[in-house]
Design a protein around this motif. Structure first.
Motif, short mmCIF file in Angstrom:
data_model
loop_
_atom_site.label_atom_id
_atom_site.label_comp_id
_atom_site.label_asym_id
_atom_site.label_seq_id
_atom_site.Cartn_x
_atom_site.Cartn_y
_atom_site.Cartn_z
N THR A 133 4.02 5.59 -5.63
CA THR A 133 4.24 5.47 -7.08
C THR A 133 2.99 5.76 -7.91
O THR A 133 3.10 6.07 -9.08
CB THR A 133 4.72 4.05 -7.45
OG1 THR A 133 3.68 3.11 -7.13
CG2 THR A 133 5.99 3.68 -6.71
N GLY B 22 4.11 -3.95 -9.99
CA GLY B 22 3.05 -3.22 -10.66
C GLY B 22 3.58 -2.64 -11.96
O GLY B 22 4.80 -2.48 -12.12
N ASP C 164 2.99 0.46 -14.96
CA ASP C 164 2.38 1.68 -15.48
C ASP C 164 2.47 1.59 -16.99
O ASP C 164 3.52 1.82 -17.58
CB ASP C 164 3.14 2.89 -14.95
CG ASP C 164 2.52 4.22 -15.39
OD1 ASP C 164 1.90 4.27 -16.48
OD2 ASP C 164 2.66 5.20 -14.66
N GLU D 126 -0.78 0.44 -9.06
CA GLU D 126 -1.35 -0.67 -8.31
C GLU D 126 -0.37 -1.83 -8.26
O GLU D 126 0.14 -2.27 -9.27
CB GLU D 126 -2.66 -1.13 -8.96
CG GLU D 126 -3.34 -2.24 -8.19
CD GLU D 126 -4.62 -2.72 -8.84
OE1 GLU D 126 -5.11 -3.77 -8.43
OE2 GLU D 126 -5.12 -2.04 -9.77
N MET D 127 -0.11 -2.32 -7.05
CA MET D 127 0.85 -3.40 -6.85
C MET D 127 0.12 -4.73 -6.70
O MET D 127 -0.91 -4.81 -6.03
CB MET D 127 1.70 -3.13 -5.61
CG MET D 127 2.53 -1.84 -5.71
SD MET D 127 3.73 -1.83 -7.05
CE MET D 127 4.96 -2.96 -6.42
N GLU E 199 2.23 1.72 -3.44
CA GLU E 199 1.16 2.26 -4.30
C GLU E 199 0.98 3.75 -4.08
O GLU E 199 0.85 4.52 -5.03
CB GLU E 199 -0.16 1.54 -4.03
CG GLU E 199 -0.22 0.15 -4.61
CD GLU E 199 -1.57 -0.54 -4.38
OE1 GLU E 199 -2.54 0.12 -3.96
OE2 GLU E 199 -1.65 -1.75 -4.65
N GLU F 87 0.85 -1.21 0.00
CA GLU F 87 0.00 0.00 0.00
C GLU F 87 0.87 1.25 0.00
O GLU F 87 0.57 2.22 -0.68
CB GLU F 87 -0.92 0.00 1.22
CG GLU F 87 -2.11 -0.92 1.08
CD GLU F 87 -2.97 -0.97 2.34
OE1 GLU F 87 -2.87 -0.03 3.17
OE2 GLU F 87 -3.73 -1.94 2.48
#
Length: 88
Positions: free
Chosen positions: A14, A30, A32, A17-18, A11, A8
């Motif tokens: 960055t 995760g 991007d 979503e991990m 997340e 969390e």
């Protein structure tokens, strides 16, 4: 820091979503897709960003039985990497 708390925190820092995973040294990862950045959260509060990673490589990591072996063979030393350390 507990695994969920750690991911969390990654997340929040960055904006990505991990996905948690079972691995001896990787907590989660995760991707991007807009920036083509793969983020990998390792045990020990170390997070690495790999730049210009094609979606297919990230998908391969997601599907790999051994995340660590896949990372070592297909990602490590093949993409520009930046390391970060999360502070508690």
């Amino acid at each position: 820091m507990e695994k969920n708390e750690y991911l969390e925190s990654v997340e929040m820092n960055t904006g990505v979503e991990m996905i948690p995973c079972e691995s001896s040294n990787i907590e989660g990862f995760g991707y991007d897709s807009k920036k083509k950045q793969l983020w990998v959260a390792f045990k020990g509060n170390r997070v690495y960003r790999y730049d210009d990673v094609p979606y297919e490589i990230c998908n391969g990591l997601h599907q790999a039985e051994s995340k660590g072996k896949y990372l070592a063979k297909n990602i490590k030393n093949k993409f520009e990497t930046t390391g970060y350390e999360l502070r508690n």
